[in-house]
Design a protein around this motif. Structure first.
Motif, PDB file in Angstrom:
ATOM      1  N   LEU A 221      -5.594  36.672  -4.170  1.00 45.33           N
ATOM      2  CA  LEU A 221      -4.859  36.459  -5.416  1.00 45.33           C
ATOM      3  C   LEU A 221      -5.724  36.678  -6.646  1.00 45.33           C
ATOM      4  CD1 LEU A 221      -2.875  33.218  -4.479  1.00 45.33           C
ATOM      5  CD2 LEU A 221      -2.027  35.572  -4.489  1.00 45.33           C
ATOM      6  N   GLY A 224      -5.003  39.871  -8.407  1.00 41.25           N
ATOM      7  CA  GLY A 224      -3.596  40.173  -8.670  1.00 41.25           C
ATOM      8  C   GLY A 224      -3.084  39.526  -9.946  1.00 41.25           C
ATOM      9  N   ALA A 225      -1.781  39.588 -10.136  1.00 37.14           N
ATOM     10  CA  ALA A 225      -1.139  39.006 -11.314  1.00 37.14           C
ATOM     11  C   ALA A 225      -1.246  37.485 -11.275  1.00 37.14           C
ATOM     12  CB  ALA A 225       0.322  39.429 -11.372  1.00 37.14           C
ATOM     13  N   THR A 226      -1.445  36.887 -12.430  1.00 37.83           N
ATOM     14  CA  THR A 226      -1.556  35.425 -12.476  1.00 37.83           C
ATOM     15  C   THR A 226      -0.213  34.745 -12.241  1.00 37.83           C
ATOM     16  OG1 THR A 226      -1.296  35.410 -14.874  1.00 37.83           O
ATOM     17  CG2 THR A 226      -3.541  35.513 -14.024  1.00 37.83           C
ATOM     18  N   VAL A 227       0.876  35.424 -12.600  1.00 37.79           N
ATOM     19  CA  VAL A 227       2.208  34.885 -12.333  1.00 37.79           C
ATOM     20  C   VAL A 227       3.079  35.987 -11.750  1.00 37.79           C
ATOM     21  CG1 VAL A 227       2.076  33.146 -14.163  1.00 37.79           C
ATOM     22  CG2 VAL A 227       3.111  35.382 -14.652  1.00 37.79           C
ATOM     23  N   THR A 228       4.073  35.571 -10.980  1.00 34.87           N
ATOM     24  CA  THR A 228       5.082  36.472 -10.445  1.00 34.87           C
ATOM     25  C   THR A 228       6.407  36.172 -11.123  1.00 34.87           C
ATOM     26  OG1 THR A 228       3.973  36.643  -8.299  1.00 34.87           O
ATOM     27  CG2 THR A 228       6.322  37.184  -8.358  1.00 34.87           C
ATOM     28  N   ARG A 230      10.588  36.946 -11.341  1.00 37.67           N
ATOM     29  CA  ARG A 230      11.761  37.479 -10.650  1.00 37.67           C
ATOM     30  C   ARG A 230      13.018  36.937 -11.320  1.00 37.67           C
ATOM     31  NH1 ARG A 230      11.001  36.072  -4.405  1.00 37.67           N
ATOM     32  NH2 ARG A 230      12.826  37.410  -4.195  1.00 37.67           N
ATOM     33  N   ILE A 238       9.560  31.991 -12.246  1.00 42.09           N
ATOM     34  CA  ILE A 238       8.158  32.283 -12.507  1.00 42.09           C
ATOM     35  C   ILE A 238       7.314  31.471 -11.521  1.00 42.09           C
ATOM     36  CG2 ILE A 238       6.270  32.292 -14.177  1.00 42.09           C
ATOM     37  CD1 ILE A 238       8.339  32.275 -16.401  1.00 42.09           C
ATOM     38  N   ARG A 239       6.454  32.169 -10.786  1.00 40.96           N
ATOM     39  CA  ARG A 239       5.586  31.516  -9.796  1.00 40.96           C
ATOM     40  C   ARG A 239       4.131  31.706 -10.206  1.00 40.96           C
ATOM     41  NH1 ARG A 239       5.526  29.992  -4.227  1.00 40.96           N
ATOM     42  NH2 ARG A 239       3.661  30.583  -3.076  1.00 40.96           N
ATOM     43  N   ASN A 241       0.281  32.000  -9.323  1.00 36.64           N
ATOM     44  CA  ASN A 241      -0.480  32.474  -8.173  1.00 36.64           C
ATOM     45  C   ASN A 241      -1.890  31.880  -8.180  1.00 36.64           C
ATOM     46  OD1 ASN A 241       1.693  34.136  -7.292  1.00 36.64           O
ATOM     47  ND2 ASN A 241       1.126  35.648  -8.837  1.00 36.64           N
ATOM     48  N   THR A 249      -3.665  33.198 -18.038  1.00 36.98           N
ATOM     49  CA  THR A 249      -2.362  32.743 -17.550  1.00 36.98           C
ATOM     50  C   THR A 249      -1.389  32.339 -18.655  1.00 36.98           C
ATOM     51  OG1 THR A 249      -3.373  32.068 -15.460  1.00 36.98           O
ATOM     52  CG2 THR A 249      -1.236  31.114 -15.975  1.00 36.98           C
ATOM     53  N   ALA A 256       6.189  36.561 -19.439  1.00 36.81           N
ATOM     54  CA  ALA A 256       7.240  36.385 -18.441  1.00 36.81           C
ATOM     55  C   ALA A 256       8.442  35.665 -19.038  1.00 36.81           C
ATOM     56  CB  ALA A 256       6.699  35.604 -17.252  1.00 36.81           C
TER      57      ALA A 256
END
Length: 441
Positions: A221, A224-228, A230, A238-239, A241, A249, A256
């Protein structure tokens, strides 16, 4: 003549060095223990918040530590001692490959001992089974198909009882239920950066598995992106990570949120925050849900000469941050919601979350600091301030308003908590039925 003089000086230096080595004092385990005990009694905010006889525990392990002949031996004994407090924030290092992975960051299976028979027994382990209750989404355990309802039989070649005894350096029968469960979950995380060997059983069928090191999935992680982000129909999602310690973040969360301002509601997923973070990251995010300067957490810091029970209760506030999110929101939390993740969960609850959905969290106690221990060449990570929900309960005692049997995976591998959150938003009229047909998996 010069060569003879040079050789004389060389051998003289060697003899001098040998003499210095001989004069070096041997490691003193008793003095090292005294320094550790003094640091804990002075700085650990939760020393007496347990059902432990702390004085007896100090005496027992102090006697063991006094016999330590090296810093490493002392560190191993001290680590076993500290685990009795069942506090993932209470640690001693430095670590090596023979140390356990730090829980809950180095963890992807959550299990507890459950009573399987009411028959009386003099040995409680005879009637207990270690059962998987949750599996971390996306982890090695998840990918291997481990699911709630499976029984853990062996961990790295040891029976579960012996694996727990190794964690504490104590006989299983001397441990409380909380300690036994804590030790089991530490053992399931395996040793630092080492693969794990597990044997599990479900419906009388046994399965032997080799799992990758528990840190592997969490380490991926970092790049990768600090948040996901959808969307499920009209609801935003918002998740985090494991990114509450990353200074990028707050900006990522703001971006987001700007994408989701037209949503009718929002799910904030804090289930993958086992490493915690800091208030510098958390407070700007909390501010998006504060209409005015609002309390989100309470805390006590011990003053010199004043016990924690008498320390002044103070309040932490969230200040409004643009853009404000004006619609209902639900929070997801679970066994891998740790430290600042727990702080954000109780903070969002205080700031008006419609619900917090999931399981009890990781129970990392207090705000921490690191103390260098010179006698043993180690460091102590210790919770020096007590943290509370604004309603006055300890942060670690907080339970989600909607409890689910698992937070990440149910026995069929589904996301029970996310489904529950969507159902809550449907019931409130903020989410249409069409959202159930969106990509939930």
């Amino acid at each position: 003549m010069k060569k003879i003089l040079a050789l004389t000086l060389f051998f003289s230096g060697l003899l001098s060095g040998c003499g210095a080595a001989q004069k070096q004092a041997p490691f003193n385990g008793a003095e090292a223990w005294q320094e550790l005990e003094q640091a804990l009694r002075q700085h650990y905010a939760y020393l007496h918040r347990s059902d432990l006889d702390t004085d007896a525990l100090f005496q027992e392990f102090g006697a063991r530590a006094a016999k330590a002949t090296t810093p490493q031996m002392f560190a191993d004994i001290s680590q076993q001692f500290l685990r009795h407090f069942t506090d993932p924030h209470l640690n001693l290092g430095p670590y090596n490959s023979e140390d356990y992975s730090v829980y809950p960051t180095g963890s992807d299976i959550y299990a507890e001992f459950v009573l399987t028979s009411q028959a009386e027994s003099t040995n409680k382990s005879d009637t207990l089974k270690l059962m998987v209750l949750d599996v971390k989404a996306g982890s090695a355990a998840d990918i291997a198909g481990i699911r709630p309802g499976q029984e853990v039989l062996t961990i790295d070649g040891l029976s579960v009882k012996h694996a727990v005894e190794k964690v504490f350096g104590e006989h299983f029968g001397q441990l409380t239920a909380a300690q036994a469960n804590y030790g089991a979950n530490i053992s399931l995380g395996g040793f630092r950066n080492q693969p794990r060997q597990l044997t599990l059983r479900r419906d009388q069928h046994q399965q032997a598995l080799t799992l990758a090191a528990s840190y592997d999935a969490i380490n991926t992680l970092k790049d990768g992106a600090t948040v996901t982000v959808r969307q499920f129909g009209e609801v935003g999602y918002i998740r985090f990570n494991n990114s509450l310690g990353n200074n990028e973040t707050p900006d990522a969360f703001k971006a987001a949120l700007n994408q989701l301002l037209e949503s009718t509601s929002l799910i904030i997923d804090l289930r993958n925050t086992p490493s915690g973070g800091n208030t510098g990251v958390a407070e700007p995010i909390l501010g998006h849900f504060a209409q005015a300067k609002s309390p989100y957490q309470r805390y006590q810091v011990q003053q010199k000469g004043t016990p924690y029970s008498q320390a002044t209760m103070q309040t932490a506030y969230a200040t409004p941050t643009a853009p404000a999110y004006p619609h209902p929101f639900v929070v997801l939390a679970g066994h891998w919601t740790g430290s600042m993740g727990e702080g954000m969960t109780i903070g969002l609850d205080a700031l008006g979350a419609k619900a917090v959905v999931g399981t009890p969290m990781a129970k990392l106690l207090g705000g921490i600091k690191t103390i260098q221990l010179t006698k043993s060449q180690t460091w102590l990570e210790v919770g020096f301030e007590r943290l509370y929900h604004i309603n006055g309960i300890f942060r670690e005692d907080y339970r989600p308003t909607i409890l689910t049997q698992s937070a990440d995976r149910d026995p069929q591998g589904n996301d029970l908590a996310l489904t529950a959150a969507i159902n809550i938003l449907m019931a409130s009229g903020t989410l249409s039925t069409s959202a159930l047909h969106s990509e939930m998996h």
